[in-house]
Design a protein around this motif. Sequence first.
Motif, mmCIF file in Angstrom:
data_model
loop_
_atom_site.group_PDB
_atom_site.id
_atom_site.type_symbol
_atom_site.label_atom_id
_atom_site.label_comp_id
_atom_site.label_asym_id
_atom_site.label_seq_id
_atom_site.Cartn_x
_atom_site.Cartn_y
_atom_site.Cartn_z
ATOM 1 N N THR A 228 90.957 58.311 59.653
ATOM 2 C CA THR A 228 89.737 58.144 60.452
ATOM 3 C C THR A 228 90.069 57.675 61.855
ATOM 4 O O THR A 228 89.477 58.129 62.844
ATOM 5 C CB THR A 228 88.793 57.131 59.775
ATOM 6 O OG1 THR A 228 88.506 57.561 58.448
ATOM 7 C CG2 THR A 228 87.508 56.988 60.562
ATOM 8 N N ALA A 229 91.048 56.753 61.956
ATOM 9 C CA ALA A 229 91.440 56.231 63.263
ATOM 10 C C ALA A 229 91.990 57.333 64.150
ATOM 11 O O ALA A 229 91.671 57.424 65.341
ATOM 12 C CB ALA A 229 92.474 55.122 63.081
ATOM 13 N N VAL A 230 92.816 58.224 63.574
ATOM 14 C CA VAL A 230 93.371 59.340 64.341
ATOM 15 C C VAL A 230 92.255 60.272 64.804
ATOM 16 O O VAL A 230 92.245 60.756 65.938
ATOM 17 C CB VAL A 230 94.412 60.105 63.496
ATOM 18 C CG1 VAL A 230 94.843 61.382 64.212
ATOM 19 C CG2 VAL A 230 95.617 59.225 63.214
ATOM 20 N N THR A 231 91.288 60.521 63.920
ATOM 21 C CA THR A 231 90.155 61.382 64.268
ATOM 22 C C THR A 231 89.363 60.806 65.440
ATOM 23 O O THR A 231 88.854 61.540 66.291
ATOM 24 C CB THR A 231 89.220 61.544 63.057
ATOM 25 O OG1 THR A 231 89.960 62.089 61.961
ATOM 26 C CG2 THR A 231 88.068 62.481 63.382
ATOM 27 N N LEU A 232 89.283 59.472 65.496
ATOM 28 C CA LEU A 232 88.538 58.810 66.565
ATOM 29 C C LEU A 232 89.368 58.578 67.814
ATOM 30 O O LEU A 232 88.936 57.902 68.747
ATOM 31 C CB LEU A 232 87.999 57.463 66.057
ATOM 32 C CG LEU A 232 86.944 57.565 64.944
ATOM 33 C CD1 LEU A 232 86.582 56.181 64.418
ATOM 34 C CD2 LEU A 232 85.693 58.267 65.472
ATOM 35 N N GLY A 233 90.586 59.130 67.831
ATOM 36 C CA GLY A 233 91.394 59.070 69.040
ATOM 37 C C GLY A 233 92.308 57.869 69.169
ATOM 38 O O GLY A 233 92.825 57.600 70.255
ATOM 39 N N VAL A 234 92.530 57.122 68.087
ATOM 40 C CA VAL A 234 93.421 55.962 68.129
ATOM 41 C C VAL A 234 94.838 56.411 67.785
ATOM 42 O O VAL A 234 95.065 57.007 66.730
ATOM 43 C CB VAL A 234 92.961 54.872 67.141
ATOM 44 C CG1 VAL A 234 93.954 53.711 67.134
ATOM 45 C CG2 VAL A 234 91.574 54.376 67.508
ATOM 46 N N ALA A 235 95.779 56.123 68.666
ATOM 47 C CA ALA A 235 97.194 56.438 68.406
ATOM 48 C C ALA A 235 97.743 55.359 67.488
ATOM 49 O O ALA A 235 98.328 54.368 67.941
ATOM 50 C CB ALA A 235 97.975 56.514 69.708
ATOM 51 N N THR A 236 97.551 55.554 66.189
ATOM 52 C CA THR A 236 97.865 54.492 65.226
ATOM 53 C C THR A 236 99.333 54.072 65.273
ATOM 54 O O THR A 236 99.644 52.885 65.150
ATOM 55 C CB THR A 236 97.516 54.944 63.793
ATOM 56 O OG1 THR A 236 98.208 56.168 63.505
ATOM 57 C CG2 THR A 236 96.021 55.188 63.664
ATOM 58 N N GLY A 237 100.232 55.040 65.444
ATOM 59 C CA GLY A 237 101.656 54.705 65.478
ATOM 60 C C GLY A 237 101.989 53.778 66.629
ATOM 61 O O GLY A 237 102.675 52.769 66.454
ATOM 62 N N LYS A 238 101.488 54.105 67.827
ATOM 63 C CA LYS A 238 101.757 53.274 68.995
ATOM 64 C C LYS A 238 101.095 51.909 68.874
ATOM 65 O O LYS A 238 101.692 50.885 69.220
ATOM 66 C CB LYS A 238 101.271 53.985 70.260
ATOM 67 C CG LYS A 238 102.071 55.233 70.617
ATOM 68 C CD LYS A 238 101.560 55.851 71.906
ATOM 69 C CE LYS A 238 102.379 57.086 72.264
ATOM 70 N NZ LYS A 238 101.875 57.717 73.523
ATOM 71 N N VAL A 239 99.865 51.897 68.378
ATOM 72 C CA VAL A 239 99.147 50.625 68.228
ATOM 73 C C VAL A 239 99.879 49.700 67.261
ATOM 74 O O VAL A 239 100.099 48.513 67.534
ATOM 75 C CB VAL A 239 97.701 50.866 67.745
ATOM 76 C CG1 VAL A 239 97.034 49.543 67.386
ATOM 77 C CG2 VAL A 239 96.894 51.576 68.822
ATOM 78 N N LYS A 240 100.297 50.259 66.117
ATOM 79 C CA LYS A 240 101.021 49.444 65.135
ATOM 80 C C LYS A 240 102.336 48.934 65.695
ATOM 81 O O LYS A 240 102.705 47.765 65.506
ATOM 82 C CB LYS A 240 101.272 50.259 63.866
ATOM 83 C CG LYS A 240 100.023 50.521 63.035
ATOM 84 C CD LYS A 240 100.370 51.258 61.746
ATOM 85 C CE LYS A 240 99.125 51.471 60.892
ATOM 86 N NZ LYS A 240 99.421 52.153 59.610
ATOM 87 N N SER A 241 103.053 49.794 66.420
ATOM 88 C CA SER A 241 104.339 49.389 66.987
ATOM 89 C C SER A 241 104.174 48.252 67.986
ATOM 90 O O SER A 241 104.932 47.278 67.964
ATOM 91 C CB SER A 241 105.020 50.589 67.660
ATOM 92 O OG SER A 241 105.297 51.602 66.716
ATOM 93 N N VAL A 242 103.173 48.373 68.858
ATOM 94 C CA VAL A 242 102.950 47.335 69.868
ATOM 95 C C VAL A 242 102.547 46.013 69.210
ATOM 96 O O VAL A 242 103.082 44.944 69.545
ATOM 97 C CB VAL A 242 101.869 47.784 70.877
ATOM 98 C CG1 VAL A 242 101.479 46.618 71.789
ATOM 99 C CG2 VAL A 242 102.362 48.950 71.708
ATOM 100 N N ILE A 243 101.624 46.080 68.263
ATOM 101 C CA ILE A 243 101.153 44.854 67.617
ATOM 102 C C ILE A 243 102.279 44.183 66.837
ATOM 103 O O ILE A 243 102.456 42.953 66.897
ATOM 104 C CB ILE A 243 99.962 45.150 66.694
ATOM 105 C CG1 ILE A 243 98.738 45.536 67.533
ATOM 106 C CG2 ILE A 243 99.638 43.942 65.814
ATOM 107 C CD1 ILE A 243 97.518 45.883 66.719
ATOM 108 N N ILE A 244 103.074 44.976 66.112
ATOM 109 C CA ILE A 244 104.173 44.383 65.338
ATOM 110 C C ILE A 244 105.226 43.788 66.268
ATOM 111 O O ILE A 244 105.751 42.692 66.018
ATOM 112 C CB ILE A 244 104.794 45.443 64.410
ATOM 113 C CG1 ILE A 244 103.802 45.790 63.294
ATOM 114 C CG2 ILE A 244 106.103 44.931 63.807
ATOM 115 C CD1 ILE A 244 104.264 46.896 62.371
#
Length: 334
Positions: A228-244
């Motif tokens: 769902t996040a990808v469908t809404l335009g969220v780059a989940t991989g980049k977001v997770k990498s930055v947060i971690i």
Amino acid sequence: MPVLIIALLAIVIAAACVGSANIPYLTAGKIIASDIPFLKDLVSLEDVPNKYITIVNNIRFPRIIVSGCVGMALALVGGAYQGILGNPLADPNILGVSSGAAAGATIAIVFGTSTGMLGLSFTSICAFIGALITVALVFFLSLRKGKTSDIRLLLTGTAMSSALSAFISLVMSLDKDNLERIYLWTLGSFSASNWSKVKFIVLFSSICSVVVLLFARELDIIAVGSDTAVTLGVATGKVKSVIILVSTMLVASAVSVSGIIGFVGLIVPHCVRMLFGASHRRLLPASMVLGAMFMIFCDSISRTIIAPSEVPVGVITAVFGAPYFIFLLHKSGK
């Protein structure tokens, strides 16, 4: 939030009052206010004994700030990890950060030196570096065809933590002279807090916390589901990498000045969800304030319950945290 912030200020002043020398509440409040740039000109300390000013300014207030920042950091990262990894049992130590810091501190204690940097001891510096190296190794070992997944990341972090714990146990068994120092470091303490450590932890926690808070909206979307996040335009991989990455630096800075402290990043976000709901835009800032309150409260108990000796603060957090977490599990099961 205003109520939580007022409660935090009240706990800060109360913590400055208690100790081997008890200080009146209003007196402690005046001394603390005199250290705040916008308030110091409005406060007069003429009627306050010099010994009270010395105790609060040089001993208790730096310790309160360090413990509060560590509590904020652990609670914030716990809430962010639980959201981004989709795991309600995730805590700041899940990727091996604490084990890496403990391994770095163990090596520093064995090869002890008086060298320091940025106001930190050699042990704290090695703990910080050890935490960062460990998480980098966890990321590298969890990669498969240039990509990783949450489950591989968690399992690799667990394996790395186990390996480093075995290494620490081996060192403790071989080096009896430093066994107590290593053991006490793994239980957490704020007894060595000073203004140099205040500057370090405030700088790191401020910058890293702001970065994590900026991703609160993305965390809400990812919590619904990665697809769902990808469908809404969220780059989940980049977001997770930055947060971690940012969370790792935040936890590493916290552990380097306090040692390993458990349960704060695990139970505080759960408490906040019960009070304010699951939206990360409320969850993360509220977790920071409640985490600071909880850590200051536990540290106050650790240094006063058997004064003039101290109980490691990690023991106090476990005494409160373990039963409460069992209660949460029981309540969610019903």
